[in-house]
Design a protein around this motif. Structure first.
Motif, mmCIF file in Angstrom:
data_model
loop_
_atom_site.group_PDB
_atom_site.id
_atom_site.type_symbol
_atom_site.label_atom_id
_atom_site.label_comp_id
_atom_site.label_asym_id
_atom_site.label_seq_id
_atom_site.Cartn_x
_atom_site.Cartn_y
_atom_site.Cartn_z
ATOM 1 N N LYS A 151 0.838 -1.214 0.000
ATOM 2 C CA LYS A 151 0.000 0.000 0.000
ATOM 3 C C LYS A 151 0.865 1.253 0.000
ATOM 4 O O LYS A 151 0.623 2.198 -0.755
ATOM 5 C CB LYS A 151 -0.929 -0.021 1.226
ATOM 6 C CG LYS A 151 -1.708 1.251 1.472
ATOM 7 C CD LYS A 151 -2.753 1.507 0.434
ATOM 8 C CE LYS A 151 -3.652 2.674 0.875
ATOM 9 N NZ LYS A 151 -4.472 3.173 -0.222
ATOM 10 N N GLY A 152 1.911 1.245 0.831
ATOM 11 C CA GLY A 152 2.816 2.391 0.861
ATOM 12 C C GLY A 152 3.527 2.591 -0.458
ATOM 13 O O GLY A 152 3.658 3.730 -0.946
ATOM 14 N N LEU A 153 3.978 1.510 -1.079
ATOM 15 C CA LEU A 153 4.660 1.616 -2.376
ATOM 16 C C LEU A 153 3.721 2.140 -3.443
ATOM 17 O O LEU A 153 4.096 2.976 -4.268
ATOM 18 C CB LEU A 153 5.236 0.258 -2.788
ATOM 19 C CG LEU A 153 6.351 -0.297 -1.902
ATOM 20 C CD1 LEU A 153 6.722 -1.709 -2.343
ATOM 21 C CD2 LEU A 153 7.581 0.617 -1.914
ATOM 22 N N ILE A 154 2.470 1.664 -3.428
ATOM 23 C CA ILE A 154 1.474 2.141 -4.389
ATOM 24 C C ILE A 154 1.248 3.642 -4.227
ATOM 25 O O ILE A 154 1.051 4.364 -5.205
ATOM 26 C CB ILE A 154 0.143 1.370 -4.204
ATOM 27 C CG1 ILE A 154 0.290 -0.057 -4.709
ATOM 28 C CG2 ILE A 154 -1.014 2.072 -4.900
ATOM 29 C CD1 ILE A 154 -0.878 -0.952 -4.372
ATOM 30 N N GLU A 155 1.306 4.117 -2.977
ATOM 31 C CA GLU A 155 1.105 5.547 -2.716
ATOM 32 C C GLU A 155 2.355 6.375 -3.013
ATOM 33 O O GLU A 155 2.344 7.590 -2.830
ATOM 34 C CB GLU A 155 0.680 5.751 -1.261
ATOM 35 C CG GLU A 155 -0.713 5.224 -0.972
ATOM 36 C CD GLU A 155 -1.144 5.468 0.467
ATOM 37 O OE1 GLU A 155 -0.307 5.880 1.297
ATOM 38 O OE2 GLU A 155 -2.336 5.242 0.757
ATOM 39 N N GLY A 156 3.437 5.715 -3.450
ATOM 40 C CA GLY A 156 4.645 6.446 -3.808
ATOM 41 C C GLY A 156 5.541 6.779 -2.633
ATOM 42 O O GLY A 156 6.425 7.632 -2.737
ATOM 43 N N LYS A 157 5.346 6.112 -1.495
ATOM 44 C CA LYS A 157 6.174 6.361 -0.315
ATOM 45 C C LYS A 157 7.580 5.808 -0.534
ATOM 46 O O LYS A 157 7.784 4.872 -1.308
ATOM 47 C CB LYS A 157 5.585 5.686 0.929
ATOM 48 C CG LYS A 157 4.130 5.970 1.194
ATOM 49 C CD LYS A 157 3.904 7.328 1.747
ATOM 50 C CE LYS A 157 2.450 7.484 2.212
ATOM 51 N NZ LYS A 157 2.078 8.873 2.411
ATOM 52 N N GLN A 158 8.545 6.390 0.174
ATOM 53 C CA GLN A 158 9.879 5.814 0.204
ATOM 54 C C GLN A 158 9.799 4.458 0.909
ATOM 55 O O GLN A 158 8.901 4.209 1.711
ATOM 56 C CB GLN A 158 10.838 6.746 0.952
ATOM 57 C CG GLN A 158 11.093 8.070 0.238
ATOM 58 C CD GLN A 158 11.768 7.870 -1.114
ATOM 59 O OE1 GLN A 158 12.736 7.125 -1.228
ATOM 60 N NE2 GLN A 158 11.257 8.558 -2.127
ATOM 61 N N LEU A 159 10.782 3.586 0.641
ATOM 62 C CA LEU A 159 10.709 2.221 1.151
ATOM 63 C C LEU A 159 10.583 2.170 2.670
ATOM 64 O O LEU A 159 9.782 1.403 3.198
ATOM 65 C CB LEU A 159 11.927 1.415 0.692
ATOM 66 C CG LEU A 159 11.979 -0.037 1.151
ATOM 67 C CD1 LEU A 159 10.722 -0.804 0.737
ATOM 68 C CD2 LEU A 159 13.224 -0.716 0.614
ATOM 69 N N ALA A 160 11.350 2.969 3.391
ATOM 70 C CA ALA A 160 11.290 2.927 4.857
ATOM 71 C C ALA A 160 9.900 3.297 5.362
ATOM 72 O O ALA A 160 9.375 2.671 6.288
ATOM 73 C CB ALA A 160 12.338 3.858 5.457
ATOM 74 N N GLU A 161 9.281 4.299 4.755
ATOM 75 C CA GLU A 161 7.942 4.712 5.179
ATOM 76 C C GLU A 161 6.905 3.646 4.823
ATOM 77 O O GLU A 161 5.996 3.354 5.607
ATOM 78 C CB GLU A 161 7.574 6.049 4.540
ATOM 79 C CG GLU A 161 6.314 6.665 5.109
ATOM 80 C CD GLU A 161 6.020 8.050 4.557
ATOM 81 O OE1 GLU A 161 4.962 8.582 4.921
ATOM 82 O OE2 GLU A 161 6.829 8.576 3.777
ATOM 83 N N ALA A 162 7.048 3.042 3.638
ATOM 84 C CA ALA A 162 6.138 1.969 3.240
ATOM 85 C C ALA A 162 6.278 0.771 4.182
ATOM 86 O O ALA A 162 5.287 0.161 4.584
ATOM 87 C CB ALA A 162 6.413 1.548 1.795
ATOM 88 N N ALA A 163 7.518 0.456 4.566
ATOM 89 C CA ALA A 163 7.742 -0.660 5.490
ATOM 90 C C ALA A 163 7.172 -0.351 6.869
ATOM 91 O O ALA A 163 6.666 -1.247 7.553
ATOM 92 C CB ALA A 163 9.229 -0.968 5.579
ATOM 93 N N LEU A 164 7.224 0.904 7.277
ATOM 94 C CA LEU A 164 6.627 1.292 8.550
ATOM 95 C C LEU A 164 5.104 1.109 8.501
ATOM 96 O O LEU A 164 4.490 0.681 9.485
ATOM 97 C CB LEU A 164 6.987 2.739 8.887
ATOM 98 C CG LEU A 164 6.705 3.200 10.307
ATOM 99 C CD1 LEU A 164 7.407 2.308 11.329
ATOM 100 C CD2 LEU A 164 7.149 4.645 10.489
ATOM 101 N N MET A 165 4.507 1.387 7.350
ATOM 102 C CA MET A 165 3.077 1.117 7.182
ATOM 103 C C MET A 165 2.803 -0.381 7.320
ATOM 104 O O MET A 165 1.790 -0.787 7.890
ATOM 105 C CB MET A 165 2.599 1.638 5.824
ATOM 106 C CG MET A 165 2.579 3.155 5.732
ATOM 107 S SD MET A 165 2.185 3.779 4.071
ATOM 108 C CE MET A 165 0.480 3.251 3.903
ATOM 109 N N GLY A 166 3.735 -1.197 6.816
ATOM 110 C CA GLY A 166 3.612 -2.630 6.995
ATOM 111 C C GLY A 166 3.637 -3.023 8.453
ATOM 112 O O GLY A 166 2.865 -3.878 8.910
#
Length: 199
Positions: A151-166
């Motif tokens: 979901k974070g990657l789809i929203e264009g987040k940087q990897l660390a932020e997307a992983a934090l969403m995970g």
């Protein structure tokens, strides 16, 4: 723009999915446990078409060959596995974490309550665990982590932020019994996300 997420198919049968109508810049593939021929063929198609993909071999690891595993890791945007699975990957391929990091752009190792180190280009950061209100059942936490990451990657987040969403998604999953009984509102998710930072 809409992002399409591809997932490899069932274990026994190939899916013969047609990728020709999808734009690489609007697509993310995830090679999760499925038919091994699909997983290898899809990794080739993703690379040929320039589609970024996550390689998540999981419980399929005992049946992989060294060459097949290396081929799927090579060119992956993200290699993701839990710490036990990562041990199987290093044993099967004969590669250490530094060498894996030269094949995949980033390597994420989920370690339960110890967080999730991400190694990219020789540097490493650890994504912290997000504290749940209670711990009922860890089953399904890995899948929910991947859902939040994607979901974070789809929203264009940087990897660390997307992983934090995970990590936030996983925190909700472990609060209930079973793998699909958890839920949260956008406000609940954002509130919990606001309580943690990377680094």
């Amino acid at each position: 723009n809409q992002i399409t997420v591809f997932h490899s198919g069932a274990m026994l049968f190939t899916s013969d999915f047609d990728f020709s109508s999808y734009k690489p810049e609007e697509s993310i593939g995830i090679l999760a446990p499925g038919n091994l021929d699909d997983m290898i063929n899809y990794s080739r198609i993703y690379k040929e078409r320039g589609i970024r993909y996550i390689f998540d071999p999981g419980q399929s690891l005992p049946i992989w060959t060294r060459d097949g595993l290396k081929e799927c890791i090579d060119g992956a945007d993200i290699l993701i596995a839990n710490d036990y699975e990562m041990g199987l990957i290093t044993n099967t391929t004969g590669l250490d974490m530094a060498a894996l990091g030269k094949l995949a752009k980033s390597v994420i190792t989920t370690k339960g309550e110890d967080g999730a180190p991400i190694t990219t280009g020789g540097t490493s950061i650890t994504i912290p665990v997000v504290k749940p209100n209670q711990v009922s059942d860890p089953t399904g936490a890995g899948d929910s982590y991947r859902g939040g990451l994607i979901k974070g990657l789809i929203e264009g987040k940087q990897l660390a932020e997307a992983a934090l969403m995970g990590s936030v998604c996983a925190s909700f999953a472990i609060e209930v019994q079973g793998t699909q009984g958890y839920s949260f509102t956008s406000a609940e998710f954002q509130q919990r996300l606001s309580t943690v930072k990377v680094g």
